[in-house]
Design a protein around this motif. Structure first.
Motif, PDB file in Angstrom:
ATOM      1  N   LEU A 108      11.111  -4.937   2.432  1.00 54.28           N
ATOM      2  CA  LEU A 108      10.429  -3.675   2.676  1.00 54.28           C
ATOM      3  C   LEU A 108       9.646  -3.797   3.978  1.00 54.28           C
ATOM      4  CD1 LEU A 108       9.135  -2.847  -0.933  1.00 54.28           C
ATOM      5  CD2 LEU A 108      11.164  -1.954   0.218  1.00 54.28           C
ATOM      6  N   THR A 109       9.006  -2.735   4.395  1.00 58.21           N
ATOM      7  CA  THR A 109       8.336  -2.752   5.689  1.00 58.21           C
ATOM      8  C   THR A 109       6.860  -2.421   5.541  1.00 58.21           C
ATOM      9  OG1 THR A 109       8.836  -0.405   6.081  1.00 58.21           O
ATOM     10  CG2 THR A 109      10.437  -2.025   6.887  1.00 58.21           C
ATOM     11  N   GLY A 110       6.115  -2.653   6.614  1.00 57.93           N
ATOM     12  CA  GLY A 110       4.747  -2.180   6.681  1.00 57.93           C
ATOM     13  C   GLY A 110       3.697  -3.194   6.306  1.00 57.93           C
ATOM     14  N   LYS A 111       2.442  -2.796   6.511  1.00 56.26           N
ATOM     15  CA  LYS A 111       1.312  -3.687   6.296  1.00 56.26           C
ATOM     16  C   LYS A 111       1.208  -4.149   4.847  1.00 56.26           C
ATOM     17  CE  LYS A 111      -3.677  -4.070   6.832  1.00 56.26           C
ATOM     18  NZ  LYS A 111      -4.947  -3.390   7.133  1.00 56.26           N
ATOM     19  N   GLY A 112       1.397  -3.237   3.909  1.00 56.10           N
ATOM     20  CA  GLY A 112       1.293  -3.623   2.509  1.00 56.10           C
ATOM     21  C   GLY A 112       2.282  -4.705   2.125  1.00 56.10           C
ATOM     22  N   GLY A 302       9.014  16.571  16.222  1.00 57.32           N
ATOM     23  CA  GLY A 302       9.734  15.423  15.690  1.00 57.32           C
ATOM     24  C   GLY A 302       9.406  15.234  14.219  1.00 57.32           C
ATOM     25  N   VAL A 303      10.348  14.721  13.482  1.00 55.61           N
ATOM     26  CA  VAL A 303      10.161  14.493  12.049  1.00 55.61           C
ATOM     27  C   VAL A 303      10.100  12.991  11.788  1.00 55.61           C
ATOM     28  CG1 VAL A 303      11.149  14.787   9.746  1.00 55.61           C
ATOM     29  CG2 VAL A 303      11.349  16.622  11.436  1.00 55.61           C
ATOM     30  N   VAL A 304       9.079  12.569  11.060  1.00 60.88           N
ATOM     31  CA  VAL A 304       8.939  11.155  10.709  1.00 60.88           C
ATOM     32  C   VAL A 304       8.862  11.012   9.195  1.00 60.88           C
ATOM     33  CG1 VAL A 304       7.823  10.471  12.861  1.00 60.88           C
ATOM     34  CG2 VAL A 304       6.435  11.306  10.965  1.00 60.88           C
ATOM     35  N   ASP A 305       9.293   9.871   8.717  1.00 65.11           N
ATOM     36  CA  ASP A 305       9.260   9.566   7.291  1.00 65.11           C
ATOM     37  C   ASP A 305       7.948   8.851   6.981  1.00 65.11           C
ATOM     38  OD1 ASP A 305       9.698   8.854   4.686  1.00 65.11           O
ATOM     39  OD2 ASP A 305      11.362   7.491   5.083  1.00 65.11           O
ATOM     40  N   VAL A 306       7.143   9.410   6.096  1.00 61.22           N
ATOM     41  CA  VAL A 306       5.870   8.789   5.731  1.00 61.22           C
ATOM     42  C   VAL A 306       5.888   8.290   4.284  1.00 61.22           C
ATOM     43  CG1 VAL A 306       4.523  10.085   7.408  1.00 61.22           C
ATOM     44  CG2 VAL A 306       4.857  11.040   5.117  1.00 61.22           C
ATOM     45  N   SER A 307       7.074   8.102   3.752  1.00 60.36           N
ATOM     46  CA  SER A 307       7.179   7.634   2.377  1.00 60.36           C
ATOM     47  C   SER A 307       6.639   6.208   2.251  1.00 60.36           C
ATOM     48  CB  SER A 307       8.629   7.681   1.894  1.00 60.36           C
ATOM     49  OG  SER A 307       9.442   6.848   2.699  1.00 60.36           O
ATOM     50  N   VAL A 308       6.180   5.887   1.061  1.00 62.21           N
ATOM     51  CA  VAL A 308       5.703   4.540   0.772  1.00 62.21           C
ATOM     52  C   VAL A 308       6.470   4.005  -0.426  1.00 62.21           C
ATOM     53  CG1 VAL A 308       3.401   4.899   1.722  1.00 62.21           C
ATOM     54  CG2 VAL A 308       3.832   5.436  -0.685  1.00 62.21           C
ATOM     55  N   ALA A 309       6.665   2.701  -0.414  1.00 61.22           N
ATOM     56  CA  ALA A 309       7.267   2.023  -1.555  1.00 61.22           C
ATOM     57  C   ALA A 309       6.174   1.193  -2.222  1.00 61.22           C
ATOM     58  CB  ALA A 309       8.430   1.156  -1.101  1.00 61.22           C
ATOM     59  N   GLU A 310       6.547   0.379  -3.163  1.00 63.72           N
ATOM     60  CA  GLU A 310       5.531  -0.372  -3.892  1.00 63.72           C
ATOM     61  C   GLU A 310       6.103  -1.683  -4.398  1.00 63.72           C
ATOM     62  OE1 GLU A 310       3.223   0.658  -7.933  1.00 63.72           O
ATOM     63  OE2 GLU A 310       2.773   2.022  -6.268  1.00 63.72           O
ATOM     64  N   ARG A 311       5.374  -2.762  -4.162  1.00 65.31           N
ATOM     65  CA  ARG A 311       5.726  -4.050  -4.748  1.00 65.31           C
ATOM     66  C   ARG A 311       4.997  -4.197  -6.076  1.00 65.31           C
ATOM     67  NH1 ARG A 311      10.362  -6.243  -2.809  1.00 65.31           N
ATOM     68  NH2 ARG A 311      10.238  -6.814  -0.594  1.00 65.31           N
ATOM     69  N   PRO A 312       5.652  -4.755  -7.084  1.00 62.79           N
ATOM     70  CA  PRO A 312       5.004  -4.898  -8.390  1.00 62.79           C
ATOM     71  C   PRO A 312       3.952  -6.004  -8.345  1.00 62.79           C
ATOM     72  CG  PRO A 312       7.093  -6.044  -8.386  1.00 62.79           C
ATOM     73  CD  PRO A 312       7.010  -5.320  -7.071  1.00 62.79           C
ATOM     74  N   PRO A 313       3.086  -6.055  -9.343  1.00 61.42           N
ATOM     75  CA  PRO A 313       2.139  -7.174  -9.400  1.00 61.42           C
ATOM     76  C   PRO A 313       2.882  -8.503  -9.360  1.00 61.42           C
ATOM     77  CG  PRO A 313       1.577  -5.508 -11.031  1.00 61.42           C
ATOM     78  CD  PRO A 313       2.908  -5.114 -10.468  1.00 61.42           C
ATOM     79  N   LEU A 314       2.374  -9.439  -8.567  1.00 65.67           N
ATOM     80  CA  LEU A 314       3.041 -10.733  -8.456  1.00 65.67           C
ATOM     81  C   LEU A 314       3.140 -11.430  -9.805  1.00 65.67           C
ATOM     82  CD1 LEU A 314       1.718 -12.293  -5.133  1.00 65.67           C
ATOM     83  CD2 LEU A 314       4.108 -11.940  -5.762  1.00 65.67           C
ATOM     84  N   ALA A 315       2.139 -11.220 -10.651  1.00 64.81           N
ATOM     85  CA  ALA A 315       2.150 -11.869 -11.956  1.00 64.81           C
ATOM     86  C   ALA A 315       3.315 -11.401 -12.824  1.00 64.81           C
ATOM     87  CB  ALA A 315       0.833 -11.608 -12.676  1.00 64.81           C
ATOM     88  N   SER A 316       3.919 -10.263 -12.465  1.00 62.78           N
ATOM     89  CA  SER A 316       5.022  -9.736 -13.271  1.00 62.78           C
ATOM     90  C   SER A 316       6.364 -10.333 -12.894  1.00 62.78           C
ATOM     91  CB  SER A 316       5.092  -8.212 -13.127  1.00 62.78           C
ATOM     92  OG  SER A 316       5.527  -7.852 -11.815  1.00 62.78           O
TER      93      SER A 316
END
Length: 328
Positions: A108-112, A302-316
Motif C-alpha cells: 500500500l502507499t502513503g504515510k500510514g 484535475g481529478v485526484v484520488d483521495v481514497s484511504v486504505a487500512e492495515r489491520p492491527p498488527l496483533a491480528s
C-alpha cells in the motif's frame, strides 16, 4: 446543550493532569525509570535527504551515546528517489525499505503504511514516531514524549503539542499560520463527533509515542488519515485518561501546497467517515465519493484520488514479521 457542556467539562478535567512540557521530563529521571524497558524511534521518510540525517544524528548522539535512553532508530524509506536512505544510514539509523517489511502482503502507499511497517520492523516496548522533515529537531522531541510513558504506568499514548509557524514566500513568519488542515478540518470534526479529543492541541502532528501492546491493537489508515484514525481508535481502545500530550515547543518543517492540503483534507474526512460508520453513527445508501476535483491557476481542472486504505492491527496477523533486507 447538556451533552455539549458535559463534553467540555470532561476536556477541562483531562487537560491539566494530562498536559505537560518537555522540560518536566529530565533525562536523568527518564533513564532511572527506563530500567529494562526498550525504546524504538521510527521515522517515516520519503525524499527527506536534507533533514533526516540531522535528526538521526541528534537522536544517536544525545539519546543513545550520551544518555542510553533509545535502543534503536529505524528509518522507513518510503520509496525515496533521493539520498534519504544513504543519509539516514550514514547517521546511524537502521534503514528498512517500506516494501521489504512484511513483503508477502500486497503493498500500500502513503504515510500510514510507512508508520505501520515501522511499527512492525521495530522491537521496542515503547515506540516513538517522528516526522523526517523537521528543521529544528531537538532530542526533547523524543524524551518529552517518553516522559509520561516511563513515569506513569497508566498512560498508553502520548501526543506532541507545539507551535507551528508558517513562513510565507516573502520570508515573513506567521506564528499561528501553520496547521491549516488541523484548524479547518480535523479540529471541527473532532469537536463535532469526538469532543473528548478536543483538548489535543495538535491532533494531526507527526510526533507521538505509545506502548507497543496498545499500538499493535489498532488499525493504521494509509495516507494522511493515519493520525486522525489513531486518535479516534485509541480513544475507543484505551480511553481518554490513558492518553496524554506534551508541549515540545516550536515545530518547524516543510509546508505543503494548497492543492496537497486539499487532498490531505479529503483523506482525513474519509477516515472520519469510516470511524463514524464503524461506530454505528452514520449510515448512507452509497459510500462517499473518493475523488476530488481541484482547480488550479487559470481554472485548469484535475481529478485526484483521495481514497484511504487500512492495515489491520498488527496483533491480528497470524504470521511473524519479516524484513527482507536493509537499505544500505
Amino acid at each position: 446543550m447538556d451533552t455539549d457542556l458535559r463534553a467540555l467539562a470532561k476536556v477541562r478535567e483531562w487537560y491539566g493532569p494530562h498536559s505537560s512540557t518537555a522540560a518536566e521530563w529530565p533525562l536523568d529521571s527518564l533513564l532511572l525509570a527506563k530500567g529494562a524497558t526498550t525504546v524504538s524511534v521510527v521515522l517515516p521518510a520519503r525524499n527527506e535527504e536534507l533533514t533526516v540525517g540531522d535528526i538521526v544524528t541528534v537522536i544517536r548522539r544525545d539519546l543513545v551515546e550520551r544518555t542510553p535512553l533509545v535502543d534503536e532508530i529505524i528509518v522507513v524509506d518510503s520509496n525515496s528517489t533521493d539520498a534519504t536512505a544513504e543519509r539516514a544510514a550514514a547517521a546511524g539509523a537502521r534503514v528498512v525499505a517500506q516494501e521489504a517489511v512484511l513483503s508477502h502482503l500486497p503493498p500500500l502507499t502513503g504515510k500510514g503504511e510507512a508508520l505501520w511497517k515501522g511499527l512492525a520492523a521495530s522491537t521496542g516496548d515503547l515506540v516513538v514516531f517522528v516526522d523526517s522533515d523537521l528543521r529544528n529537531f531537538g532530542a526533547h522531541f523524543v524524551s518529552g514524549l517518553l516522559g509520561p510513558l516511563l513515569l506513569d504506568k497508566d498512560i498508553q499514548f502520548v501526543k506532541g503539542a507545539y507551535e507551528r509557524p508558517l513562513t510565507g514566500d516573502d520570508g515573513v513568519m506567521l506564528r499561528d499560520g501553520g496547521g491549516r488542515v488541523t484548524e479547518l478540518v480535523a479540529r471541527p470534526l473532532l469537536n463535532m463527533f469526538w469532543p473528548e479529543l478536543a483538548g489535543f492541541v495538535q491532533p494531526l502532528g507527526g510526533e507521538y509515542a505509545g506502548r507497543r501492546q496498545v499500538l499493535e491493537q489498532v488499525p493504521f489508515v494509509t495516507e494522511y488519515g493515519v493520525e486522525f484514525g489513531l486518535l479516534v481508535d485509541l480513544l475507543d481502545l484505551a480511553g481518554l485518561d490513558a492518553m496524554s500530550q506534551v508541549d515540545l515547543g516550536v515545530r518547524a518543517h516543510s509546508h505543503q501546497s494548497l492543492a496537497a492540503l486539499g487532498q490531505m483534507s479529503g483523506q482525513i474526512m474519509l477516515t472520519a467517515w469510516s470511524r463514524l460508520e464503524r461506530q454505528g453513527r452514520a449510515r448512507v445508501a452509497e459510500p462517499p465519493v473518493s475523488t476530488l476535483l481541484q482547480f488550479g491557476i487559470g481554472g485548469k481542472a484535475g481529478v485526484v484520488d483521495v481514497s484511504v486504505a487500512e492495515r489491520p492491527p498488527l496483533a491480528s496477523l497470524a504470521v511473524g514479521v519479516d524484513v527482507e533486507e536493509d537499505v544500505a
